[in-house]
Design a protein around this motif. Structure first.
Motif, mmCIF file in Angstrom:
data_model
loop_
_atom_site.group_PDB
_atom_site.id
_atom_site.type_symbol
_atom_site.label_atom_id
_atom_site.label_comp_id
_atom_site.label_asym_id
_atom_site.label_seq_id
_atom_site.Cartn_x
_atom_site.Cartn_y
_atom_site.Cartn_z
ATOM 1 N N ARG A 161 1.903 9.229 -0.148
ATOM 2 C CA ARG A 161 2.841 8.465 0.580
ATOM 3 C C ARG A 161 3.641 9.070 1.169
ATOM 4 O O ARG A 161 3.921 8.363 2.259
ATOM 5 N N GLN A 190 2.281 0.522 0.228
ATOM 6 C CA GLN A 190 1.012 -0.012 0.278
ATOM 7 C C GLN A 190 0.013 0.782 1.066
ATOM 8 O O GLN A 190 0.322 1.335 1.888
ATOM 9 N N TYR A 191 -0.990 1.342 0.058
ATOM 10 C CA TYR A 191 -2.140 2.291 0.472
ATOM 11 C C TYR A 191 -3.281 1.553 0.850
ATOM 12 O O TYR A 191 -3.808 0.642 0.306
ATOM 13 N N GLU A 237 1.346 10.227 -4.775
ATOM 14 C CA GLU A 237 2.734 10.621 -4.277
ATOM 15 C C GLU A 237 2.784 11.493 -3.141
ATOM 16 O O GLU A 237 3.455 11.293 -2.243
ATOM 17 N N ARG A 293 -3.987 -0.841 -2.549
ATOM 18 C CA ARG A 293 -3.252 -0.818 -3.659
ATOM 19 C C ARG A 293 -1.746 -0.890 -3.107
ATOM 20 O O ARG A 293 -1.322 -0.303 -2.139
ATOM 21 N N THR A 294 -0.946 -1.898 -3.649
ATOM 22 C CA THR A 294 0.189 -2.179 -3.228
ATOM 23 C C THR A 294 1.371 -1.928 -4.584
ATOM 24 O O THR A 294 1.198 -2.481 -5.645
ATOM 25 N N ASP A 295 2.367 -1.212 -4.443
ATOM 26 C CA ASP A 295 3.194 -0.426 -5.460
ATOM 27 C C ASP A 295 4.601 -1.265 -4.902
ATOM 28 O O ASP A 295 4.506 -1.884 -3.754
ATOM 29 N N GLU A 296 5.437 -0.678 -5.568
ATOM 30 C CA GLU A 296 7.046 -1.390 -5.378
ATOM 31 C C GLU A 296 7.365 -0.783 -3.932
ATOM 32 O O GLU A 296 8.355 -1.862 -3.161
ATOM 33 N N GLY A 323 -1.671 9.701 -10.014
ATOM 34 C CA GLY A 323 -0.294 9.339 -9.748
ATOM 35 C C GLY A 323 0.136 10.470 -8.792
ATOM 36 O O GLY A 323 1.091 10.429 -7.830
ATOM 37 N N GLU A 355 0.261 -9.140 -1.257
ATOM 38 C CA GLU A 355 0.372 -8.142 -2.607
ATOM 39 C C GLU A 355 -0.607 -8.097 -3.603
ATOM 40 O O GLU A 355 -0.923 -7.056 -4.508
ATOM 41 N N TYR A 392 10.364 0.934 3.031
ATOM 42 C CA TYR A 392 8.944 0.655 2.453
ATOM 43 C C TYR A 392 7.839 1.566 3.148
ATOM 44 O O TYR A 392 8.156 1.442 4.674
#
Length: 296
Positions: A169, A57-58, A166, A51-54, A162, A181, A6
């Motif tokens: 990330r 977290q940004y 990426e 922003r929390t994705d799977e 998107g 979350e 993560y």
């Protein structure tokens, strides 16, 4: 969220005034927490959006546009905010406007950290119809700084966000999320309420709006299923009150009504909102006063 791969980290969004930084952050987190306006220089506080994705977290930090044209204590504080933000993040999105490169852009670029990954984020893709001309523009900007990556987006229309996420990330450290979350900002409801009022001021007063203006909460009471909020709009001179109030109070009434509706939507409750205008001369050059507002 127990995956050891993560990622979580801080991303600064920087650029000259009015390149779309606030719009970009609002779209990246999927909710409006930073004010937007066609008038430059509307963001004054560092606004953190989450922003929390799977798998990541940004934590986005929206800074004021670096100001070089007008000197005041307020602008000095805002420029200091940019420098401090850049020194404490994992990644930087340097936002520029497609096909436009100015000295103001270079002034901000001069602040970019050398040891932190910087993504050249070319915004307003919808304005760049010739791909060859766009590529030539990107090459020209890249020649002036060693960017870690480049992405072309349209914040307003949500294009290629998107791909930008990426890219970011890849620069964030492996870490568990720092925030819950369902949390989208670390700002209080009081802060968000003042931001909503400020946005309406910029939207409905346009070029009439004096830069020497701020908003403060004077009363905040929580009752059953109701928030009772009193907000004062501060102007620098007596003659500016009429600009904000408008003929027969129509402008202030429109600003107040739309702000109340936005607050009810954001806070998910009924809001009783009272807004008025008062004069506090010289506030934009009063460092002590700026500290009281959390602008230092």
């Amino acid at each position: 969220m127990t995956d050891p791969l993560y990622h979580c980290g801080f991303v600064a969004i920087v650029g000259r005034p009015n390149v779309g930084k606030s719009t970009l952050m609002n779209h990246l987190i999927g909710q409006k927490i930073s004010i937007t306006s066609k008038k430059a220089q509307t963001t004054r506080h560092r606004v953190t959006g989450i922003r929390t994705d799977e798998a990541v977290q940004y934590i986005f930090v929206d800074t004021p546009g670096f100001q070089t044209f007008h000197r005041s204590a307020l602008n000095d504080v805002m420029n200091k905010s940019v420098r401090e933000t850049l020194s404490s993040v994992d990644c930087v999105m340097f936002v520029v406007e497609a096909l436009r490169w100015t000295q103001a852009d270079r002034d901000v670029m001069a602040l970019l950290p050398k040891n932190t990954p910087v993504i050249l984020t070319v915004n307003k893709l919808d304005r760049a119809h010739d791909k060859l001309v766009l590529q030539e523009y990107i090459d020209r900007v890249r020649a002036e700084f060693e960017f870690a990556a480049v992405e072309v987006v349209s914040a307003k229309h949500g294009q290629r966000l998107g791909e930008l996420l990426e890219q970011a990330r890849g620069f964030l450290p492996e870490s568990m999320p720092l925030y819950p979350e369902d949390m989208v900002t670390d700002k209080s409801q009081r802060f968000l309420a003042t931001e909503i009022v400020r946005e309406k001021l910029f939207r409905y007063l346009g070029e009439e709006l004096p830069y020497s203006m701020n908003v403060e909460v004077e009363l905040w009471e929580e009752e059953e299923a109701l928030q009772r909020i009193h907000i004062a709009i501060l102007v620098d001179k007596e003659g500016q009150k009429g600009i904000v109030i408008g003929k027969d109070g129509e402008k202030l009434k429109k600003i107040s009504t739309e702000a109340r509706l936005d607050m009810e939507k954001l806070f998910d409750c009924k809001v009783f909102l009272k807004v008025w205008v008062k004069v506090k001369s010289g506030w934009a050059d009063d460092v002590r006063f700026l500290k009281e507002f959390g602008l230092d």
